[in-house]
Design an enzyme around this catalytic site. Structure first.
Site, mmCIF file in Angstrom:
data_model
loop_
_atom_site.group_PDB
_atom_site.id
_atom_site.type_symbol
_atom_site.label_atom_id
_atom_site.label_comp_id
_atom_site.label_asym_id
_atom_site.label_seq_id
_atom_site.Cartn_x
_atom_site.Cartn_y
_atom_site.Cartn_z
ATOM 1 N N HIS A 1 0.834 -1.212 0.000
ATOM 2 C CA HIS A 1 0.000 0.000 0.000
ATOM 3 C C HIS A 1 0.866 1.259 0.000
ATOM 4 O O HIS A 1 0.558 2.236 -0.693
ATOM 5 C CB HIS A 1 -0.949 0.001 1.195
ATOM 6 C CG HIS A 1 -1.837 -1.192 1.257
ATOM 7 N ND1 HIS A 1 -2.516 -1.566 2.395
ATOM 8 C CD2 HIS A 1 -2.162 -2.118 0.314
ATOM 9 C CE1 HIS A 1 -3.209 -2.662 2.152
ATOM 10 N NE2 HIS A 1 -3.003 -3.021 0.904
ATOM 11 N N HIS B 1 -9.250 -2.329 -4.884
ATOM 12 C CA HIS B 1 -8.148 -2.628 -3.966
ATOM 13 C C HIS B 1 -7.150 -3.590 -4.604
ATOM 14 O O HIS B 1 -5.935 -3.471 -4.376
ATOM 15 C CB HIS B 1 -8.625 -3.204 -2.639
ATOM 16 C CG HIS B 1 -7.475 -3.385 -1.697
ATOM 17 N ND1 HIS B 1 -6.892 -2.322 -1.035
ATOM 18 C CD2 HIS B 1 -6.720 -4.472 -1.387
ATOM 19 C CE1 HIS B 1 -5.851 -2.754 -0.349
ATOM 20 N NE2 HIS B 1 -5.724 -4.054 -0.541
ATOM 21 N N ASP C 1 -3.176 -2.938 -4.947
ATOM 22 C CA ASP C 1 -2.117 -3.896 -4.619
ATOM 23 C C ASP C 1 -1.163 -4.078 -5.796
ATOM 24 O O ASP C 1 0.063 -4.126 -5.625
ATOM 25 C CB ASP C 1 -2.720 -5.257 -4.257
ATOM 26 C CG ASP C 1 -3.200 -5.336 -2.816
ATOM 27 O OD1 ASP C 1 -2.834 -4.471 -2.002
ATOM 28 O OD2 ASP C 1 -3.939 -6.297 -2.510
ATOM 29 N N HIS D 1 -0.531 -11.067 -4.983
ATOM 30 C CA HIS D 1 0.855 -10.648 -4.757
ATOM 31 C C HIS D 1 1.862 -11.592 -5.417
ATOM 32 O O HIS D 1 2.843 -11.148 -6.007
ATOM 33 C CB HIS D 1 1.149 -10.562 -3.261
ATOM 34 C CG HIS D 1 0.273 -9.592 -2.534
ATOM 35 N ND1 HIS D 1 0.200 -8.252 -2.872
ATOM 36 C CD2 HIS D 1 -0.572 -9.753 -1.477
ATOM 37 C CE1 HIS D 1 -0.643 -7.640 -2.055
ATOM 38 N NE2 HIS D 1 -1.123 -8.526 -1.203
#
Length: 306
Positions: free
Chosen positions: A79, A238, A242, A265
């Site tokens: 973030h 969101h 990321d 991720h």
């Protein structure tokens, strides 16, 4: 010329670590041209510096974590890195007195506010971009992520969650990047999680600092946060946030299109590593005139040169 950027002066904040639940102090300091983003664990003696580069990302469970060869880690960088990328900050030293970046409110917005409040300084060297010249793609089952040539920076992102609240929301988004679009449309989107996972996470010493103060929490049917969502499509936004942060460990802003389906991720980092390994698929470029720059970063108010 489009110049590199750093922060005008040191700025500090405190928050809670998402996974440890402990207090964390975060300090952001200016850095000279061509420094990149460096992270430092100041709670260790001597302090340990970990460069923010793709091959130092060695843990991607629930967050993106940099881990050096001695096992020293700094977790949950994504973030903060999204905020740095979104504001076009090339050079900074990030100090933390804990193994993770504070979660703040679960979005990039507090970091954007912090960086804007202290000011952004243009420096005396040309800003470098990674220009994608050939497609690069990684896959994991039905999940995939790809970088393709494009004149600016565009994101085409889709998620697919089998949950009634998320299914009702928009799960696919295409956006052309600019600082203003990032701040307005993406930066406030919070991380989200499911009540059914919390017991497992806490048994594994994860999400000990998680709460409705720093995440969107869902049960089997609905959002539990009393104030609801910040955006109707907060979930996909969101995931885009990321990805912004995860891609920034490439070292520079990307000129290209990022397309993804159900990526997280791990796959984001695999894509960055695949790109850096495929050296004929990209080139480093700079731009003499702002009008020629394909990626729009807001000009810092009262910018000065260092």
């Amino acid at each position: 010329m489009i110049f590199q950027r750093t922060v005008k002066e040191m700025v500090k904040t405190t928050g809670v670590g998402l996974h440890s639940g402990n207090k964390v102090t975060l300090t952001i300091k200016p850095a000279p041209v061509n420094t990149g983003i460096k992270l430092v664990r100041t709670d260790l003696s001597p302090a340990v510096e970990i460069p923010a580069v793709a091959d130092q990302v060695r843990e991607t469970t629930m967050c993106t974590a940099l881990v050096n060869d001695d096992g020293v880690r700094i977790s949950t960088i994504e973030h903060l890195f999204a905020a740095l990328a979104g504001l076009g900050i090339d050079n900074a030293v990030i100090e933390v007195d804990a193994p993770e970046i504070p979660i703040m409110d679960g979005s990039a917005s507090p970091f954007v506010f912090l960086l804007q409040s202290v000011g952004i300084q243009e420096q005396s060297a040309a800003k470098k971009y990674i220009k994608i010249t050939k497609p690069i793609r990684v896959e994991d089952g039905d999940k995939w992520a790809e970088l393709k040539p494009f004149k600016g920076f565009r994101v085409d992102f889709a998620i697919d969650f089998n949950h009634p609240e998320i299914a009702r929301s928009q799960q696919h988004m295409v956006m052309d990047f600019s600082s203003s679009a990032f701040i307005k449309d993406i930066s406030r989107a919070r991380t989200f999680g499911f009540m059914r996972d919390i017991e497992y996470l806490r048994a594994n010493n994860l999400a000990l600092g998680g709460s409705m103060e720093n995440a969107v929490v869902l049960d089997e049917y609905r959002v539990l946060n009393p104030d609801g969502l910040r955006y109707e499509d907060e979930f996909v936004k969101h995931k885009i946030l990321d990805a912004f942060g995860d891609l920034y460990v490439a070292g520079h802003a990307i000129v290209g299109e990022f397309c993804a389906f159900k990526t997280g991720h791990a796959l984001n980092n695999q894509l960055v590593r695949a790109m850096l390994a495929q050296q004929d698929a990209w080139e480093i470029v700079s731009f003499e005139k702002e009008a020629d720059a394909p990626v729009s970063f807001s000009v810092p108010a009262g910018a000065v040169f260092a």
